[in-house]
Design an enzyme around this catalytic site. Structure first.
Site, PDB file in Angstrom:
ATOM      1  N   GLU A 115       0.680  -1.492  -0.046  1.00  0.00           N
ATOM      2  CA  GLU A 115      -0.016   0.135   0.060  1.00  0.00           C
ATOM      3  C   GLU A 115       0.807   1.399  -0.036  1.00  0.00           C
ATOM      4  O   GLU A 115       0.631   2.278  -0.659  1.00  0.00           O
ATOM      5  CB  GLU A 115      -0.874   0.036   1.241  1.00  0.00           C
ATOM      6  CG  GLU A 115      -1.890  -1.154   0.973  1.00  0.00           C
ATOM      7  CD  GLU A 115      -2.987  -1.331   2.037  1.00  0.00           C
ATOM      8  OE1 GLU A 115      -2.589  -1.588   3.192  1.00  0.00           O
ATOM      9  OE2 GLU A 115      -4.350  -0.827   1.738  1.00  0.00           O
ATOM     10  N   GLU A 135      -3.696  -9.873   3.124  1.00  0.00           N
ATOM     11  CA  GLU A 135      -4.410  -9.504   4.369  1.00  0.00           C
ATOM     12  C   GLU A 135      -5.467 -10.519   4.758  1.00  0.00           C
ATOM     13  O   GLU A 135      -5.971 -11.061   5.588  1.00  0.00           O
ATOM     14  CB  GLU A 135      -5.239  -7.935   4.297  1.00  0.00           C
ATOM     15  CG  GLU A 135      -4.161  -6.941   4.547  1.00  0.00           C
ATOM     16  CD  GLU A 135      -3.755  -6.539   3.309  1.00  0.00           C
ATOM     17  OE1 GLU A 135      -3.499  -7.191   2.228  1.00  0.00           O
ATOM     18  OE2 GLU A 135      -2.803  -5.152   3.138  1.00  0.00           O
TER      19      GLU A 135
HETATM   20  C1  3H9 Z   1      -1.576  -5.307   6.806  1.00  0.00           C
HETATM   21  O1  3H9 Z   1      -0.795  -4.828   6.362  1.00  0.00           O
HETATM   22  C2  3H9 Z   1      -2.712  -4.566   7.035  1.00  0.00           C
HETATM   23  C3  3H9 Z   1      -2.876  -3.342   5.898  1.00  0.00           C
HETATM   24  O2  3H9 Z   1      -3.619  -3.412   4.767  1.00  0.00           O
HETATM   25  C4  3H9 Z   1      -3.877  -2.123   6.439  1.00  0.00           C
HETATM   26  C5  3H9 Z   1      -3.420  -1.562   7.935  1.00  0.00           C
HETATM   27  C6  3H9 Z   1      -4.291  -0.281   8.167  1.00  0.00           C
HETATM   28  N1  3H9 Z   1       4.078  -7.688  11.540  1.00  0.00           N
HETATM   29  O3  3H9 Z   1       7.820 -15.292   7.916  1.00  0.00           O
HETATM   30  P1  3H9 Z   1       9.181 -15.079   8.694  1.00  0.00           P
HETATM   31  C7  3H9 Z   1       7.363 -11.652  11.972  1.00  0.00           C
HETATM   32  S1  3H9 Z   1      -1.659  -6.685   7.635  1.00  0.00           S
HETATM   33  C8  3H9 Z   1       4.708  -8.141  12.706  1.00  0.00           C
HETATM   34  O4  3H9 Z   1       9.959 -16.208   9.290  1.00  0.00           O
HETATM   35  P2  3H9 Z   1      10.296 -14.792   6.023  1.00  0.00           P
HETATM   36  C9  3H9 Z   1       7.242 -12.953  12.086  1.00  0.00           C
HETATM   37  O5  3H9 Z   1       6.098 -13.166  12.918  1.00  0.00           O
HETATM   38  C10 3H9 Z   1      -0.134  -7.499   7.273  1.00  0.00           C
HETATM   39  N2  3H9 Z   1       5.588  -9.489  12.424  1.00  0.00           N
HETATM   40  O6  3H9 Z   1      10.242 -14.468   7.567  1.00  0.00           O
HETATM   41  C11 3H9 Z   1       8.702 -13.627  12.555  1.00  0.00           C
HETATM   42  O7  3H9 Z   1       8.708 -13.152  13.973  1.00  0.00           O
HETATM   43  P3  3H9 Z   1       9.335 -14.048  14.912  1.00  0.00           P
HETATM   44  C12 3H9 Z   1      -0.012  -8.228   5.897  1.00  0.00           C
HETATM   45  C13 3H9 Z   1       5.579  -9.647  11.404  1.00  0.00           C
HETATM   46  O8  3H9 Z   1      11.503 -13.811   5.700  1.00  0.00           O
HETATM   47  C14 3H9 Z   1       9.464 -12.798  11.742  1.00  0.00           C
HETATM   48  O9  3H9 Z   1       8.825 -11.473  11.172  1.00  0.00           O
HETATM   49  N3  3H9 Z   1       1.176  -8.929   5.752  1.00  0.00           N
HETATM   50  C15 3H9 Z   1       5.007  -9.481  10.354  1.00  0.00           C
HETATM   51  O10 3H9 Z   1      10.449 -15.947   6.042  1.00  0.00           O
HETATM   52  C16 3H9 Z   1      10.109 -13.338  10.551  1.00  0.00           C
HETATM   53  O11 3H9 Z   1       8.901 -14.001   9.657  1.00  0.00           O
HETATM   54  C17 3H9 Z   1       1.371 -10.191   5.859  1.00  0.00           C
HETATM   55  O12 3H9 Z   1       0.405 -10.917   5.915  1.00  0.00           O
HETATM   56  C18 3H9 Z   1       3.927  -8.650  10.021  1.00  0.00           C
HETATM   57  N4  3H9 Z   1       3.211  -7.802   9.042  1.00  0.00           N
HETATM   58  O13 3H9 Z   1       9.065 -14.208   5.384  1.00  0.00           O
HETATM   59  C19 3H9 Z   1       2.663 -10.578   5.548  1.00  0.00           C
HETATM   60  N5  3H9 Z   1       5.288 -10.489   9.280  1.00  0.00           N
HETATM   61  O14 3H9 Z   1      10.807 -14.057  14.510  1.00  0.00           O
HETATM   62  C20 3H9 Z   1       2.812 -11.558   6.697  1.00  0.00           C
HETATM   63  C21 3H9 Z   1       6.105 -11.021   9.684  1.00  0.00           C
HETATM   64  O15 3H9 Z   1       9.303 -13.581  16.106  1.00  0.00           O
HETATM   65  N6  3H9 Z   1       4.283 -11.788   6.851  1.00  0.00           N
HETATM   66  N7  3H9 Z   1       6.715 -10.846  11.016  1.00  0.00           N
HETATM   67  O16 3H9 Z   1       9.019 -15.329  14.822  1.00  0.00           O
HETATM   68  C22 3H9 Z   1       5.188 -12.904   5.908  1.00  0.00           C
HETATM   69  O17 3H9 Z   1       4.220 -13.555   5.008  1.00  0.00           O
HETATM   70  C23 3H9 Z   1       6.411 -13.383   6.087  1.00  0.00           C
HETATM   71  O18 3H9 Z   1       6.807 -12.948   7.250  1.00  0.00           O
HETATM   72  C24 3H9 Z   1       7.219 -12.597   5.098  1.00  0.00           C
HETATM   73  C25 3H9 Z   1       8.639 -12.790   5.274  1.00  0.00           C
HETATM   74  C26 3H9 Z   1       7.044 -13.221   3.592  1.00  0.00           C
HETATM   75  C27 3H9 Z   1       7.086 -10.974   4.879  1.00  0.00           C
END
Ligand code: 3H9
Length: 708
Positions: A115, A135
């Protein structure tokens, strides 16, 4: 430091780095590991953009991320808390900038991260970058303008598809659909972005706002595509957010941009408040926690290259495909050439179908098959770093096999068993190196199912455990650590809640009613459908084998035995709990089952009771939760959330309900315990409340308290 960077650095909290390349400000989000947009990051970004826009030294802004990723989105741990400037306001600030903002994208650019990029005026990305709005997987929808800007850039049908599926697109696709402007190579991203910025300045072109883009041409074809995408969204049974996404995209087609943003905000808030959102975020975080075994981070696992699979049956074939998909060289062994050939054909056939469905190219198929070698001779095992046995589920057979494998393999190879319930400590008795033996329990079909139970026997050393976790993660599986007991985490719980279903059937519920209630709750299938699918003869054989260990005081439901005695094994025989056509389809109630039920109930002196859908679910879930609590209490699972991860990824528990332990917290442990106490009045042996459940409920605590 120049006056511009001095001014902004004073305001930022080190989570945003600012530098200058002549007249270009480079604003870099630095919030490891994924550059999530936490409150301090948003505040620092707002300050940095503000300073750059107001500085006479700056002509354009490059917005990028430090480390591996551009940005993984809003900080999901902050939802429900007061979070400083809103992301939506920040995006509007970026879009309203009078100086061009260029997003320079690498790694993941997801959710709120995309975004931000959509609010920028131009976008450049490295080829492997992934851009998406996932999301929906967290029970949410984009809430910072994504639902209004993306359709304007790429068209409503494609935008709907991306947001409803949650799938991201690679930069090479993003550039074709108009989501980004340029693709550059990995090592030059910042230079390429700065050059892009200079070109924009020199061309005299200034800002180009996504809100003004015109991808949404109103042709008949686009209307058909939009309708199709809407139908797909609305067919997502049980989920709240897909329908909200449709509404928001509809608003982007009908309302002016500002009004569309207001609509998006309303819909986003509704998703945020929904219990599905908290359950899905719990599931996401629980999976991350499960794959991190305490104490393992200090061990450096040896890289694995070649993996042997023993047994070319269904499991062995599935595991081999999963290993080939993950890039390993695979040695498939069986004692009979004919079995090997059948296994090899099954693997080749699976890849042929994938190619036919355009999931892989001919080259990928050929490359994967080239990494597969088949042998009947154990001497081939000397090249393997890890060996997974997937032979017949029999202790004597597996013990003998492990002895042979230990002799044939190289000295530091890991021996893994795919057993689904046998005691691995017993299996490794008599080996010279039991510390190198571990359980890696895949679920069928092993190439598709995410769950892997890493079953840790008493003697396994840290290196062995670390390698098993490393292997599972490299296969993009979700590993969960399990301790030793009959059935480990999942199958142990399955045995109990399946028994609860059988007891309800004995007491008066029909299997069709139970299956329907379980499906209505959100499982893809009911327990009796599952028996028919797997083949009633399989569980019959297990029951006969374990008959001598059965507690004679427990109520025994003989319906399944009676079906098997009649040769009714389910789909494979065209009759079981259901009747089927020859191809195993068109399931309908078996009209003769009622006679069997009446006979068994009469034998047991049961007067059938009436069960509602709710009482069926209450019983089914209470049995699952109670056994989950036992599994945690006995240390078989490390935490309640590991139980959730197991049931979500291996047993069809609806993800939007978070798993049985999360669900128990959401209905209240006191209520679950009260239900169990009531059921125990008539069947105290089966309904013995778990000590852990009693302790937590009596102290007003929850399973979630134990996850922390
Ligand atoms: C959103 O954006 C809403 C908006 O539209 C509107 C708002 C108004 N936040 O997966 P990994 C942590 S909703 C906080 O092993 P990778 C994860 O828990 C969001 N923490 O890394 C882990 O923590 P820990 C939409 C997050 O390199 C650490 O980072 N976004 C978030 O294999 C490492 O994660 C998503 O749905 C976060 N957003 O993969 C994306 N994301 O080390 C969700 C991750 O303590 N994330 N963490 O266990 C992913 O799909 C993967 O983490 C990503 C990286 C592909 C980004």
């Amino acid at each position: 430091m120049s006056s511009f960077t001095q001014a902004t650095a004073a305001n930022s909290l080190q989570c945003v780095h600012i530098s200058r390349r002549d007249r270009i400000a480079v604003v870099e989000i630095s919030n490891p590991p994924v550059n999530a947009l936490s409150s301090p990051v948003k505040q620092a970004l707002a300050d940095a953009i503000d300073s750059a826009v107001n500085s006479s030294e700056i002509a354009a802004i490059v917005l990028t991320g430090a480390g591996k990723h551009f940005c993984g989105g809003a900080d999901i741990r902050e939802f429900g808390q007061v979070t400083g400037p809103s992301l939506s306001t920040l995006c509007t600030q970026i879009e309203n900038s009078t100086k061009p903002v260029i997003a320079a994208i690498k790694g993941s650019c997801l959710g709120g991260g995309l975004e931000l990029a959509l609010a920028a005026h131009f976008r450049i990305a490295v080829a492997p970058a992934q851009l998406g709005l996932p999301e929906v997987n967290l029970g949410l929808m984009p809430g910072a303008g994504g639902t209004q800007r993306l359709p304007r850039l790429v068209g409503a049908a494609r935008a709907l598809d991306m947001m409803v599926s949650g799938r991201s697109v690679k930069a090479s696709v993003a550039v074709q659909i108009g989501l980004i402007d340029r693709v550059c190579s990995d090592d030059v991203l910042q230079d390429a972005a700065v050059q892009f910025a200079n070109e924009i300045i020199q061309s005299g072109q200034c800002v180009r706002r996504s809100r003004d883009a015109l991808a949404m041409s109103d042709t008949d074809q686009s209307r058909v595509e939009i309708d199709q995408a809407k139908d797909i969204a609305l067919a997502k049974k049980g989920l709240v957010s897909p329908a909200k996404i449709v509404e928001a995209v509809q608003a982007s087609l009908e309302l002016p941009f500002e009004k569309g943003l207001i609509k998006e905000r309303e819909l986003f808030s509704e998703c945020l408040e929904s219990p599905q959102r908290s359950a899905l975020i719990h599931a996401f975080l629980a999976e991350k926690a499960a794959s991190k075994m305490p104490g393992l981070s200090v061990v450096l696992p040896t890289p694995l290259r070649t993996i042997a699979v023993i047994g070319a049956g269904t499991m062995g074939v599935g595991i081999s495909i999963a290993l080939l998909d993950a890039g390993y060289a695979v040695l498939l062994l069986d004692r009979e050439q004919a079995y090997l050939e059948r296994g090899l054909n099954a693997i080749a056939e699976s890849y042929r179908k994938q190619q036919e469905r355009n999931r892989i190219s001919a080259e990928v198929k050929a490359e994967r098959l080239a990494r597969l070698a088949c042998h009947i001779d154990y001497s081939a095992l000397h090249g393997a770093d890890l060996i997974i046995e997937a032979v017949f589920e029999d202790m004597a057979v597996k013990k003998e096999l492990l002895c042979q494998l230990e002799k044939a393999c190289k000295p530091d190879a890991i021996l893994a068993t795919n057993t689904s319930y046998l005691n691995i400590d017993e299996m490794s008795e008599g080996l010279d190196h039991p510390e190198r033996v571990i359980g890696i329990h895949f679920f069928s079909p092993a190439n598709l199912m995410k769950l892997v139970e890493v079953v840790v026997p008493e003697k396994a050393d840290q290196r062995t455990v670390a390698i098993a976790f490393q292997l599972a993660k490299s296969m993009k599986k979700t590993p969960v650590r399990a301790g030793m007991c009959d059935g480990f985490i999942g199958n142990r719980m399955l045995a109990v809640y399946r028994e609860a279903a059988e007891l309800m059937m004995l007491d008066g519920a029909s299997p069709y009613q139970i299956d329907e209630a379980v499906r209505e709750f959100g499982f893809p299938m009911g327990p009796f459908q599952v028996v028919d699918l797997a083949g009633g003869d399989i569980s019959w054989a297990t029951r006969k084998r374990k008959a001598s260990q059965r507690d004679p005081r427990l109520r025994y439901v003989s319906v399944a035995d009676k079906l098997c005695e009649r040769g009714w094994f389910g789909q494979k025989t065209g009759i079981g709990y259901y009747l089927y056509d020859k191809d195993g389809k068109n399931a309908r109630p078996n009209p003769e089952l009622e006679d069997v039920l009446s006979e068994v109930r009469a034998e047991a002196g049961i007067v059938p009771k009436h069960f509602t859908q709710q009482t069926i679910i209450d019983h089914y879930l209470a049995a699952m939760i109670n056994e989950g609590a036992n599994v945690v209490h006995q240390g078989i699972a490390l935490r309640p959330s590991d139980v959730d991860v197991t049931l979500l990824n291996g047993y069809g528990f609806p993800r939007y309900k978070g798993g049985p332990m999360w669900y128990a917290d959401s209905v209240g442990l006191e209520r679950v315990l009260a239900n169990i106490a009531r059921y125990a009045e008539t069947d105290p042996l089966f309904w013995k409340p778990s000590d852990l459940l009693v302790e937590l409920a009596n102290h007003g605590r929850s399973f979630s308290d134990l996850n922390r």
